[in-house]
Design an enzyme around this catalytic site. Structure first.
Site, PDB file in Angstrom:
ATOM      1  N   PRO A 153       0.800  -1.237   0.000  1.00  0.00           N
ATOM      2  CA  PRO A 153       0.000   0.000   0.000  1.00  0.00           C
ATOM      3  C   PRO A 153       0.829   1.282   0.000  1.00  0.00           C
ATOM      4  CG  PRO A 153       0.064  -0.923   2.205  1.00  0.00           C
ATOM      5  CD  PRO A 153       0.804  -1.894   1.325  1.00  0.00           C
ATOM      6  N   CYS A 154       1.551   1.527  -1.093  1.00  0.00           N
ATOM      7  CA  CYS A 154       2.313   2.765  -1.189  1.00  0.00           C
ATOM      8  C   CYS A 154       1.391   3.983  -1.230  1.00  0.00           C
ATOM      9  CB  CYS A 154       3.238   2.737  -2.395  1.00  0.00           C
ATOM     10  SG  CYS A 154       2.441   2.411  -3.974  1.00  0.00           S
ATOM     11  N   HIS A 155       0.102   3.762  -1.545  1.00  0.00           N
ATOM     12  CA  HIS A 155      -0.848   4.875  -1.560  1.00  0.00           C
ATOM     13  C   HIS A 155      -1.091   5.443  -0.165  1.00  0.00           C
ATOM     14  CE1 HIS A 155      -3.150   1.098  -1.030  1.00  0.00           C
ATOM     15  NE2 HIS A 155      -3.873   1.807  -0.193  1.00  0.00           N
TER      16      HIS A 155
END
Length: 282
Positions: A246-248
């Site tokens: 989850p780089c978001h």
């Protein structure tokens, strides 16, 4: 061929773009609906079906002030929370079911000539995907616009691998993440080519709970390299597996969302959608 889900997401994405650009002005439901050429009634219904909350509530989720509040209130215990909550209540963490295995030099030798990669195209709440896997796990997942172009991009990562267009169990486990019933998930396995530093950053991202946010500086602190914020940002930008890693959930310390490989509108959409899934007050 564009599906109804694709068409709906494009409408939602256009509305999110408008909300993101004008949230300080608190636009009315009528104003947002007009941007996607729908009546307020139909827009409210479509948006709520997609996000699980009203456009007004979603506007709050993607505002800078909301992001600052999350960082201020939850940052200190962010990673402890990830370890402690497990699947309790609304904070069930699918990330705890994701395991990363780094590729060996032999597996990646000469452009992946020792790899056999299955790939398929799929739908998600945030647009179409290309997902690819080796027998050991998912090696690539990306949001796409054009299937041919997306496949060529995958091949550029592993130019000498053998490719088969087929949906296998590793891919199915990864895609099941979008169906919310995470208690039924088998462990999702990722098989990634990355430096030890990149793998450490990606593993740290998995500890950010759904519905929470972190900063580049905080990630650098967590891997015991507090001066490496820029390098952390580069590693995050090279994340080969959208959504599952989850780089978001990593934003700037100012509360601004910052960049995203698959576009700022999609990043806003995912952050707002995840907030909607985990907010018990809505």
């Amino acid at each position: 061929m564009e599906t109804q889900a694709d068409y709906n997401y494009k409408r939602i994405a256009k509305a999110i773009d408008f909300i993101r650009d004008h949230f300080k002005e608190q636009p009315t439901l009528n104003q947002v609906a007009e941007t996607v050429h729908l009546s307020p009634y139909h827009f409210q219904r479509l948006f709520t079906e997609w996000a699980g909350v009203s456009p007004k509530k979603f506007m709050q989720y993607i505002s800078v002030e909301y992001a600052k509040q999350l960082l201020k209130e939850r940052q200190a215990t962010l990673f402890d929370t990830a370890q402690e909550t497990g699947f309790s209540g609304t904070s069930r963490l699918h990330d705890l079911f994701i395991n990363i295995e780094g590729m060996t030099p032999g597996e990646f030798k000469n452009g992946g000539e020792n790899l056999t990669i299955n790939y398929s195209f799929a739908e998600s709440p945030f647009g179409p995907l290309l997902v690819a896997s080796t027998p050991k796990g998912i090696c690539h997942m990306s949001f796409i616009r054009d299937e041919t172009q997306a496949f060529e991009s995958l091949k550029s990562r592993f130019p000498k691998a053998k490719y088969h267009q087929m949906l296998d169990k590793n891919q199915q486990d990864g895609l099941f993440i979008f169906q919310h019933d995470w208690e039924r998930l088998d462990q999702i396995k990722l098989h990634l080519n990355g430096t030890p530093f990149q793998l450490k950053v990606w593993e740290t991202l998995l500890k950010i709970p759904m519905g929470n946010l972190s900063t580049y500086g905080s990630i650098a602190q967590k891997i015991n390299q507090p001066k490496a914020s820029r390098a952390v940002g580069t590693a995050i930008g090279n994340n080969p597996v959208a959504f599952l890693i989850p780089c978001h959930r990593v934003i700037q310390s100012s509360g601004q969302l910052g960049g995203y490989m698959w576009g700022p509108t999609r990043k806003s959409a995912i952050i707002g959608w995840e907030a909607a899934q985990t907010d018990t007050s809505s």
